[in-house]
Scaffold this motif. Structure first.
Motif, PDB file in Angstrom:
ATOM      1  N   ASP A 142       9.167  -4.801  12.202  1.00  0.00           N
ATOM      2  CA  ASP A 142       9.000  -3.934  13.372  1.00  0.00           C
ATOM      3  C   ASP A 142       7.560  -3.458  13.564  1.00  0.00           C
ATOM      4  OD1 ASP A 142      11.702  -4.099  13.926  1.00  0.00           O
ATOM      5  OD2 ASP A 142      12.204  -2.198  12.952  1.00  0.00           O
ATOM      6  N   GLY A 143       6.663  -3.819  12.655  1.00  0.00           N
ATOM      7  CA  GLY A 143       5.276  -3.368  12.741  1.00  0.00           C
ATOM      8  C   GLY A 143       5.093  -1.926  12.322  1.00  0.00           C
ATOM      9  N   LYS A 144       6.049  -1.374  11.601  1.00  0.00           N
ATOM     10  CA  LYS A 144       5.997   0.027  11.168  1.00  0.00           C
ATOM     11  C   LYS A 144       5.969   0.156   9.652  1.00  0.00           C
ATOM     12  CE  LYS A 144       8.575   1.333  15.263  1.00  0.00           C
ATOM     13  NZ  LYS A 144       9.870   1.709  15.800  1.00  0.00           N
ATOM     14  N   GLY A 145       5.705  -0.939   8.971  1.00  0.00           N
ATOM     15  CA  GLY A 145       5.704  -0.940   7.513  1.00  0.00           C
ATOM     16  C   GLY A 145       4.347  -0.581   6.938  1.00  0.00           C
ATOM     17  N   PRO A 146       4.167  -0.869   5.670  1.00  0.00           N
ATOM     18  CA  PRO A 146       2.889  -0.579   5.024  1.00  0.00           C
ATOM     19  C   PRO A 146       1.758  -1.398   5.650  1.00  0.00           C
ATOM     20  CG  PRO A 146       4.291  -1.916   3.597  1.00  0.00           C
ATOM     21  CD  PRO A 146       5.119  -1.533   4.772  1.00  0.00           C
ATOM     22  N   SER A 167       0.852  -1.186   0.000  1.00  0.00           N
ATOM     23  CA  SER A 167       0.000   0.000   0.000  1.00  0.00           C
ATOM     24  C   SER A 167       0.891   1.240   0.000  1.00  0.00           C
ATOM     25  CB  SER A 167      -0.932  -0.025   1.211  1.00  0.00           C
ATOM     26  OG  SER A 167      -0.193  -0.243   2.407  1.00  0.00           O
ATOM     27  N   THR A 168       0.323   2.349  -0.426  1.00  0.00           N
ATOM     28  CA  THR A 168       1.100   3.583  -0.591  1.00  0.00           C
ATOM     29  C   THR A 168       1.258   4.373   0.711  1.00  0.00           C
ATOM     30  OG1 THR A 168      -0.879   4.767  -1.311  1.00  0.00           O
ATOM     31  CG2 THR A 168       0.502   3.782  -3.035  1.00  0.00           C
ATOM     32  N   ASP A 169       0.856   3.795   1.838  1.00  0.00           N
ATOM     33  CA  ASP A 169       0.999   4.479   3.120  1.00  0.00           C
ATOM     34  C   ASP A 169       2.392   4.338   3.726  1.00  0.00           C
ATOM     35  OD1 ASP A 169       0.749   1.778   3.714  1.00  0.00           O
ATOM     36  OD2 ASP A 169      -0.847   2.031   5.184  1.00  0.00           O
ATOM     37  N   TRP A 170       3.308   3.722   3.003  1.00  0.00           N
ATOM     38  CA  TRP A 170       4.694   3.597   3.437  1.00  0.00           C
ATOM     39  C   TRP A 170       5.590   3.836   2.232  1.00  0.00           C
ATOM     40  CZ3 TRP A 170       9.180   1.054   2.280  1.00  0.00           C
ATOM     41  CH2 TRP A 170      10.191   1.073   3.231  1.00  0.00           C
TER      42      TRP A 170
END
Length: 186
Positions: A116-120, A87-90
Motif C-alpha cells: 500500500d506504500g505505507k510500510g517502512p 527500518s525502524t520507522d514502521w
C-alpha cells in the motif's frame, strides 16, 4: 555469556572453509541471541525463482505500489516462512526491534503496508532463517566458522546483495581476499 557478549544487532559472517556449504559467504543479520539460542536472517544470497510480487500474489496480496525485488534466502530453517528486515520507522504487531540494526517483522501486516506504500522506508524480505539452540552458536564461534561484525544498516539497505559479505569484512578493516580456509593450532 554476558548480555554484552550476545550478538543481536551484529552481522555474522561465514569464514572461508567453515565446512557447511549452505553458509558459503553467508551474511546473517543477528536478530535474537540470548541464553536460549539465536535466530538470524541471511541477507547475502538471493532465493532463485521467487520475486516479491510473486510472493505477495501467493499469499493473496495485490502488489500495489511495491517494487518487485528479489527475495533473499534467509536460511535453511522453515524456508517457506517469510521475514521482513526493515527500518525502524514502521512497526506492527509482533515487530521486534534489533538494536542498532533494524526491525524484524513476520506478519502479513508489513506485507500489506509495503504493497500500500505505507510500510517502512527501507526493507528487504527473506524466506527461512538460521537458528541455533542454547549454546550452539557460542560453540561454533569458538571453532573456525563465524566472525561477528558490527551491525550496519548501510550494509542491509544500501549494499547490493552479492557485495554484502566482502563489504562487511572491509568495514571491519579486513581484506577478505587475505582470509584462508584453514586454521592452524599452536
Amino acid at each position: 555469556m554476558t548480555e554484552a557478549q550476545y550478538l543481536s544487532g551484529r552481522l555474522l559472517l561465514a569464514m572461508p572453509g567453515m565446512g557447511d556449504d549452505r553458509f558459503d559467504h553467508a551474511v546473517i543479520a543477528m536478530c535474537v541471541h540470548d541464553e536460549h539460542g539465536a535466530l538470524g536472517i541471511g541477507i547475502g544470497a538471493v532465493r532463485e525463482g521467487i520475486t516479491f510480487h510473486g510472493l505477495l500474489q501467493d499469499v493473496g496480496i495485490d502488489p500495489g505500489v511495491a517494487p518487485d525485488v528479489p527475495v533473499l534466502s534467509g536460511g535453511p530453517v522453515e524456508t517457506s516462512r517469510g521475514f521482513v528486515l526493515h527500518s525502524t520507522d514502521w512497526g506492527g504487531t509482533g515487530t521486534l526491534q534489533v538494536t542498532g540494526l533494524c526491525a524484524l517483522s513476520a506478519s502479513m501486516d508489513v506485507l500489506r503496508a509495503i504493497a500500500d506504500g505505507k510500510g517502512p522506508s527501507k526493507w528487504l524480505i527473506a524466506l527461512g532463517y538460521a537458528g541455533w539452540g542454547a549454546g550452539q552458536l557460542e560453540g561454533e564461534m569458538r571453532r573456525h566458522g563465524w566472525f561477528a561484525a558490527q551491525g550496519s544498516p548501510a550494509i542491509l539497505f544500501e549494499t547490493p546483495v552479492t557485495a554484502r559479505w566482502a563489504a562487511t569484512w572491509r568495514g571491519e578493516g579486513i581484506d577478505p581476499s587475505h582470509l584462508v580456509a584453514q586454521t592452524g593450532s599452536a
